[in-house]
Motif scaffolding. Structure first.
Motif, mmCIF file in Angstrom:
data_model
loop_
_atom_site.group_PDB
_atom_site.id
_atom_site.type_symbol
_atom_site.label_atom_id
_atom_site.label_comp_id
_atom_site.label_asym_id
_atom_site.label_seq_id
_atom_site.Cartn_x
_atom_site.Cartn_y
_atom_site.Cartn_z
ATOM 1 N N ASN A 271 0.829 -1.209 0.000
ATOM 2 C CA ASN A 271 0.000 0.000 0.000
ATOM 3 C C ASN A 271 0.865 1.261 0.000
ATOM 4 O O ASN A 271 0.555 2.246 -0.682
ATOM 5 N N THR B 77 -10.727 4.111 -19.785
ATOM 6 C CA THR B 77 -11.148 3.730 -18.438
ATOM 7 C C THR B 77 -12.531 4.272 -18.083
ATOM 8 O O THR B 77 -13.181 3.765 -17.179
ATOM 9 N N PRO C 16 -16.446 -0.035 -15.067
ATOM 10 C CA PRO C 16 -16.994 0.236 -13.739
ATOM 11 C C PRO C 16 -15.893 0.732 -12.816
ATOM 12 O O PRO C 16 -14.728 0.316 -12.946
ATOM 13 N N LYS C 17 -16.249 1.613 -11.885
ATOM 14 C CA LYS C 17 -15.239 2.249 -11.047
ATOM 15 C C LYS C 17 -14.399 1.250 -10.281
ATOM 16 O O LYS C 17 -13.170 1.393 -10.187
ATOM 17 N N ASP C 18 -15.028 0.193 -9.721
ATOM 18 C CA ASP C 18 -14.261 -0.780 -8.939
ATOM 19 C C ASP C 18 -13.293 -1.568 -9.806
ATOM 20 O O ASP C 18 -12.168 -1.866 -9.394
ATOM 21 N N VAL C 19 -13.702 -1.872 -11.032
ATOM 22 C CA VAL C 19 -12.816 -2.586 -11.956
ATOM 23 C C VAL C 19 -11.636 -1.702 -12.345
ATOM 24 O O VAL C 19 -10.478 -2.150 -12.386
ATOM 25 N N GLU D 77 -10.328 0.818 -10.623
ATOM 26 C CA GLU D 77 -9.426 1.006 -9.490
ATOM 27 C C GLU D 77 -8.581 -0.227 -9.238
ATOM 28 O O GLU D 77 -7.388 -0.128 -8.921
ATOM 29 N N ALA D 78 -9.167 -1.408 -9.371
ATOM 30 C CA ALA D 78 -8.411 -2.648 -9.185
ATOM 31 C C ALA D 78 -7.325 -2.783 -10.245
ATOM 32 O O ALA D 78 -6.191 -3.202 -9.957
ATOM 33 N N ARG E 61 -5.891 -0.272 -11.922
ATOM 34 C CA ARG E 61 -4.861 0.734 -11.677
ATOM 35 C C ARG E 61 -3.928 0.292 -10.552
ATOM 36 O O ARG E 61 -2.708 0.465 -10.651
#
Length: 378
Positions: free
Chosen positions: A279, A302, A306-309, A311-312, A314
């Motif tokens: 992290n 991008t 979907p936002k979660d996809v 972010e994962a 990235r």
């Protein structure tokens, strides 16, 4: 059909040894495979290459693979650190003299070097290394880099067509004693010849990472090591991808090939410590500007994800350029390596944010566990 396990190049090149899961370094000539701004990140330092290459060689790593990079990912900042990388051919020649056991690669983008020059440089490094050289062939994907060379980027399939001609010419230069002519769509060779010949016969091994259908067909025909990105933790799904490459090579070309992947490593005494450091470098100090530039070059939209996809994705690319995750304790990492082997993977290239600290931890704690798990012969 001959197996790669019976390859005569095994006499000098450990890429063909009997270790069930082979190991290599990736990106030591540049800034590694993570997009981060932490101060301990690799920085194309020769001293780091020397120290880490020697440790890997003594530990029995089979490969040391640099990447080719000519400019950074941020167009408005051409001197950004994402463009830091020592020349692969020079680096490989020098690295071969620091080591005595492991295979040493150069990575070559096809449009940036003529096949006659590449053939002689590869043969020279193979002789210098005592038959431990390998060539990682990249068809070319980074338009701003190719523009620097006055080599406009071709359509996807045309890139592989050019790469096929490039390799055909190089292989003839490596093996033919008489001069030859070659007339293709991309190259015209008049009375071509290259001396001396490589030490490895018939020629040094080739690695290629072709993820598309056309890329897979190219790797199946020309590569000894096909490089795949593992996108799943399910060994059955990993095996389906690996077997698709193997089956294409066997059924269409009567060849047996190795399947390799790459991984980013964060090893600590506890999983929490490893997650905290991951992290720290990928989120708190992740290089979002470099990632944005890289994504623009890849043509990734991008906003359609979907936002979660998004972010994962990235996170994974900042963590290790989309590589397989090896994060946690030595036991957890060994279990993840067993998963790769169950999925039909023959070799894995490794990258750390701090290479020297990372490989020292690996050699001390992971290597013995790999031997106990039957992944290494010891």
């Amino acid at each position: 059909m001959k197996s790669w396990k019976d390859d005569p190049r095994a006499d000098t090149n450990p890429l063909f040894n009997d270790n069930p899961l082979k190991l290599g370094l990736f990106g030591l000539n540049g800034i590694g495979i993570s997009m981060t701004n932490v101060p301990e990140a690799p920085n194309a330092r020769w001293s780091e290459s020397v120290a880490v290459s020697k440790i890997a060689d003594e530990a029995g790593f089979e490969a040391n693979v640099p990447y080719a990079r000519w400019r950074g990912f941020i167009e408005e900042e051409p001197s950004h650190r994402s463009g830091l990388a020592m020349d692969c051919y020079t680096w490989a020649a020098a690295t071969s003299q620091l080591t005595s056991r492991g295979g040493v690669f150069s990575t070559s983008h096809v449009p940036t070097i003529h096949p006659i020059a590449a053939a002689k440089q590869c043969a020279t490094i193979d002789l210098i290394s005592g038959g431990r050289f390998g060539l990682n062939v990249v068809a070319g994907w980074n338009k701003p880099e190719l523009d620097m060379f006055g080599a406009p980027m071709k359509e996807h399939d045309d890139r592989y067509a050019q790469a096929a001609e490039w390799i055909e010419i190089i292989r003839q230069l490596w093996t033919r004693e008489e001069a030859f002519d070659f007339e293709g769509q991309y190259y015209a060779i008049k009375k071509g010849i290259s001396l001396p010949k490589p030490m490895q016969k018939p020629f040094p091994p080739i690695m290629n990472a072709g993820g598309s259908d056309r890329g897979r067909a190219f790797a199946a025909k020309y590569a000894d090591m096909a490089f795949v990105i593992v996108k799943s933790d399910d060994p059955d799904e990993i095996r389906r991808e690996a077997d698709l490459y193997r089956r294409t090579a066997r059924e269409e070309h009567g060849r047996d090939i190795q399947i390799w992947t790459y991984a980013y490593v964060v090893q600590r005494e506890t999983e929490q410590e490893a997650r905290d450091y991951l992290n720290y470098y990928a989120v708190e100090h992740g290089d979002d500007r470099a990632l944005d530039g890289w994504m623009r070059l890849q043509g990734m939209h991008t906003q359609l994800m979907p936002k979660d996809v998004m972010e994962a994705m990235r996170f994974r690319f900042k963590a290790g350029n989309g590589g397989f995750e090896l994060v946690g304790t030595a036991d957890q990492i060994t279990s993840r390596l067993e998963l790769l082997k169950q999925g039909g993977i023959d070799g894995v290239l490794l990258g750390w944010v701090g290479f020297e600290d990372g490989i020292q931890r690996w050699v001390k704690d992971v290597m013995p566990r790999m031997t106990q798990a039957g992944l290494r012969l010891g």
